[in-house]
Scaffold this motif. Sequence first.
Motif, PDB file in Angstrom:
ATOM      1  N   PRO A  36      37.635  37.179  36.824  1.00 27.27           N
ATOM      2  CA  PRO A  36      38.675  36.354  37.446  1.00 27.27           C
ATOM      3  C   PRO A  36      40.081  36.913  37.221  1.00 27.27           C
ATOM      4  O   PRO A  36      40.367  37.547  36.204  1.00 27.27           O
ATOM      5  CB  PRO A  36      38.535  35.019  36.704  1.00 27.27           C
ATOM      6  N   SER A  37      40.968  36.663  38.190  1.00 23.79           N
ATOM      7  CA  SER A  37      42.412  36.877  38.002  1.00 23.79           C
ATOM      8  C   SER A  37      42.986  35.602  37.401  1.00 23.79           C
ATOM      9  O   SER A  37      42.280  34.622  37.219  1.00 23.79           O
ATOM     10  CB  SER A  37      43.100  37.091  39.347  1.00 23.79           C
ATOM     11  N   ALA A  38      44.292  35.594  37.190  1.00 25.82           N
ATOM     12  CA  ALA A  38      44.982  34.374  36.764  1.00 25.82           C
ATOM     13  C   ALA A  38      45.201  33.489  37.992  1.00 25.82           C
ATOM     14  O   ALA A  38      45.203  34.003  39.110  1.00 25.82           O
ATOM     15  CB  ALA A  38      46.311  34.750  36.138  1.00 25.82           C
ATOM     16  N   PRO A  39      45.401  32.177  37.797  1.00 29.47           N
ATOM     17  CA  PRO A  39      45.651  31.323  38.965  1.00 29.47           C
ATOM     18  C   PRO A  39      46.867  31.818  39.766  1.00 29.47           C
ATOM     19  O   PRO A  39      47.913  32.122  39.210  1.00 29.47           O
ATOM     20  CB  PRO A  39      45.930  29.949  38.341  1.00 29.47           C
ATOM     21  N   THR A  47      54.425  29.452  42.339  1.00 27.26           N
ATOM     22  CA  THR A  47      54.575  30.652  41.496  1.00 27.26           C
ATOM     23  C   THR A  47      53.244  31.000  40.854  1.00 27.26           C
ATOM     24  O   THR A  47      52.533  30.115  40.383  1.00 27.26           O
ATOM     25  CB  THR A  47      55.621  30.385  40.380  1.00 27.26           C
ATOM     26  N   LYS A  48      52.935  32.301  40.839  1.00 24.50           N
ATOM     27  CA  LYS A  48      51.690  32.748  40.191  1.00 24.50           C
ATOM     28  C   LYS A  48      51.813  32.543  38.694  1.00 24.50           C
ATOM     29  O   LYS A  48      52.888  32.764  38.125  1.00 24.50           O
ATOM     30  CB  LYS A  48      51.499  34.253  40.391  1.00 24.50           C
ATOM     31  N   VAL A  49      50.710  32.218  38.037  1.00 27.95           N
ATOM     32  CA  VAL A  49      50.755  32.025  36.590  1.00 27.95           C
ATOM     33  C   VAL A  49      51.232  33.305  35.872  1.00 27.95           C
ATOM     34  O   VAL A  49      51.983  33.232  34.901  1.00 27.95           O
ATOM     35  CB  VAL A  49      49.384  31.544  36.062  1.00 27.95           C
ATOM     36  N   GLY A 118      47.119  34.852  31.292  1.00 35.13           N
ATOM     37  CA  GLY A 118      46.747  34.198  32.561  1.00 35.13           C
ATOM     38  C   GLY A 118      45.274  34.404  32.858  1.00 35.13           C
ATOM     39  O   GLY A 118      44.523  33.463  33.155  1.00 35.13           O
ATOM     40  N   GLU A 119      44.824  35.641  32.763  1.00 35.82           N
ATOM     41  CA  GLU A 119      43.423  35.988  33.018  1.00 35.82           C
ATOM     42  C   GLU A 119      42.541  35.466  31.882  1.00 35.82           C
ATOM     43  O   GLU A 119      41.444  34.975  32.110  1.00 35.82           O
ATOM     44  CB  GLU A 119      43.267  37.501  33.128  1.00 35.82           C
ATOM     45  N   TYR A 120      43.042  35.634  30.646  1.00 35.80           N
ATOM     46  CA  TYR A 120      42.267  35.227  29.474  1.00 35.80           C
ATOM     47  C   TYR A 120      41.876  33.744  29.571  1.00 35.80           C
ATOM     48  O   TYR A 120      40.704  33.374  29.481  1.00 35.80           O
ATOM     49  CB  TYR A 120      43.103  35.506  28.216  1.00 35.80           C
ATOM     50  N   SER A 186      48.634  47.898  35.864  1.00 30.87           N
ATOM     51  CA  SER A 186      49.778  47.481  36.668  1.00 30.87           C
ATOM     52  C   SER A 186      49.386  46.234  37.466  1.00 30.87           C
ATOM     53  O   SER A 186      48.210  45.843  37.485  1.00 30.87           O
ATOM     54  CB  SER A 186      50.233  48.613  37.579  1.00 30.87           C
ATOM     55  N   ARG A 187      50.349  45.632  38.130  1.00 33.70           N
ATOM     56  CA  ARG A 187      50.112  44.378  38.836  1.00 33.70           C
ATOM     57  C   ARG A 187      48.930  44.498  39.805  1.00 33.70           C
ATOM     58  O   ARG A 187      48.734  45.533  40.433  1.00 33.70           O
ATOM     59  CB  ARG A 187      51.371  43.934  39.605  1.00 33.70           C
ATOM     60  N   GLY A 188      48.188  43.454  39.921  1.00 30.30           N
ATOM     61  CA  GLY A 188      47.001  43.470  40.791  1.00 30.30           C
ATOM     62  C   GLY A 188      45.819  44.164  40.131  1.00 30.30           C
ATOM     63  O   GLY A 188      44.802  44.442  40.763  1.00 30.30           O
ATOM     64  N   GLY A 189      45.928  44.413  38.815  1.00 31.05           N
ATOM     65  CA  GLY A 189      44.948  45.248  38.123  1.00 31.05           C
ATOM     66  C   GLY A 189      43.589  44.626  37.860  1.00 31.05           C
ATOM     67  O   GLY A 189      42.675  45.326  37.394  1.00 31.05           O
ATOM     68  N   SER A 190      43.394  43.353  38.181  1.00 29.45           N
ATOM     69  CA  SER A 190      42.049  42.779  37.990  1.00 29.45           C
ATOM     70  C   SER A 190      41.032  43.480  38.886  1.00 29.45           C
ATOM     71  O   SER A 190      39.844  43.538  38.556  1.00 29.45           O
ATOM     72  CB  SER A 190      42.044  41.285  38.316  1.00 29.45           C
ATOM     73  N   ASP A 191      41.497  44.000  40.007  1.00 29.42           N
ATOM     74  CA  ASP A 191      40.618  44.788  40.882  1.00 29.42           C
ATOM     75  C   ASP A 191      40.016  45.957  40.115  1.00 29.42           C
ATOM     76  O   ASP A 191      38.874  46.336  40.333  1.00 29.42           O
ATOM     77  CB  ASP A 191      41.422  45.398  42.046  1.00 29.42           C
ATOM     78  N   ILE A 192      40.821  46.544  39.228  1.00 29.50           N
ATOM     79  CA  ILE A 192      40.343  47.711  38.458  1.00 29.50           C
ATOM     80  C   ILE A 192      39.273  47.249  37.466  1.00 29.50           C
ATOM     81  O   ILE A 192      38.231  47.881  37.331  1.00 29.50           O
ATOM     82  CB  ILE A 192      41.502  48.407  37.705  1.00 29.50           C
TER      83      ILE A 192
HETATM   84  N1  ASP Z   1      47.369  38.461  37.538  1.00 31.84           N
HETATM   85  C1  ASP Z   1      47.761  39.832  37.682  1.00 31.84           C
HETATM   86  C2  ASP Z   1      48.845  39.947  38.736  1.00 31.84           C
HETATM   87  O1  ASP Z   1      49.333  38.945  39.221  1.00 31.84           O
HETATM   88  C3  ASP Z   1      46.626  40.743  37.955  1.00 31.84           C
HETATM   89  C4  ASP Z   1      45.796  40.419  39.162  1.00 31.84           C
HETATM   90  O2  ASP Z   1      45.935  39.352  39.767  1.00 31.84           O
HETATM   91  O3  ASP Z   1      44.992  41.274  39.570  1.00 31.84           O
HETATM   92  O4  ASP Z   1      49.272  41.028  39.034  1.00 31.84           O
END
Ligand code: ASP
Length: 443
Positions: A36-39, A47-49, A118-120, A186-192
């Motif tokens: 999972p990513s953060a909410p 706003t993103k968590v 956030g992810e944790y 880096s941002r968006g890294g949950s994909d990795i």
């Molecule tokens: N929560 C992180 C972000 O906002 C990572 C992710 O969503 O992949 O960048």
Amino acid sequence: MKKVVKFGGSSLASAEQFKKVGRIIRKDETRRYVVPSAPGKRTPDDTKVTDMLYSCYGQAILEEDSEVCFEEQFRAIEERYNSIIEGLDLSLSLEEEFKTIRTNFSKKIGRDYAASRGEYLNGIVMAAYLGYEFIDAADVIFFDEKGNLDIEKTDTILSERLERTERAVIPGFYGSGPDGRIRTFSRGGSDITGSIVAKAVHADMYENWTDVSGFLIADPRVVKNPKPIDVITYRELRELSYMGATVLHEDAIFPVRKEGIPINIRNTNAPEDKGTLIVEDTCRKPRFVITGVAGKKDFASITIEKAMMNSEVGFCKRVLEVFAENNISIEHMPSGIDTMTIFVHQDEFEEKEQKVIAGIHRAVEPDFLELESDLALIAVVGRGMRATRGTSGRIFSALAHANVNVKMIDQGSSELNIIIGVRNHDFNAAINAIYDIFVKTMI
Ligand code: ASP
């Protein structure tokens, strides 16, 4: 059969979204490992968590008295999780976790730690909701001293751990460094993270669930209602994302690509859609000759002309050195017999242009040098182009019909893409003309 499923922030922004995710996971029992990513945002102006955490940590490390601001922001974060827990009717409490995070914030433990919470926390909630085991990414994902992923160590420990675990939730975006401190991608890294987990368990599929039904053939801000892409190869994706089409973090491709694991981009809000399948290669005939068309604006070009340039040893090297010395990266470099043209990002080039011109004069003594600005580059990408004669002819007649003047053409030797340079103001017309000729007229 084993699938790794990663859910982005918008898929987990509220209890409602969590329920959709729960239905998706329960529908297919091979969906055994969940990342999972953060909410994320519940509405466009939410706003993103992760952003809330960055900002809250910013307050925590301020020297002056920022107690009130910090409290307010921390409470808002607690509230986001508590409303999810309540909405899911879980008997889970994160009180102790919040306490620990507060203490660590006050110790100024680090920005990466802050963002990773956030992810944790979302991982803990997700594991409780699904009844899956929770595995802290800090114990299984490792970074080196420089902050890069330590893929070997990660792969060994993670695969060993998951071999013993039937079903698990592993939060995305972070891991730990050699000193045990939390590090993030880096941002968006949950994909990795999802990709690394898929590699470690030798998954049959890496499903990446987001809020769109895969990649579209063209940018919907430019083309009205573009068709989705059913299947795309890693190489095609690379060409398109380089030109600005983004859904997936770029670094997410490498771990699964090495193992030949396909990625399926799916839509949590429309789970019946098949989405886009990203594969190493495929015999499946593409639906259209082109897989996608994408582009970027705001380039400048420098054309250098010199008679007999091609027989002058080291000519290109000397020109390129001028750009390197001025720390300007080169985007594209089509050439002719006595000319070479260099495309660069206009904003990077503008303030250094006179230095570059002088440098080129000194380095290669050209006969003629010309600058042009406000140019756009468009990449027409498709594995289907190789087998189809007349593709470039069709592109250029479509552009001529749309009254677009083509400034530059370059076809890669892989025949996977054709790059076209046009004026910025012709950008939308050009993309629409290409889309129409290959897609709209074929439906
Ligand atoms: N929560 C992180 C972000 O906002 C990572 C992710 O969503 O992949 O960048």
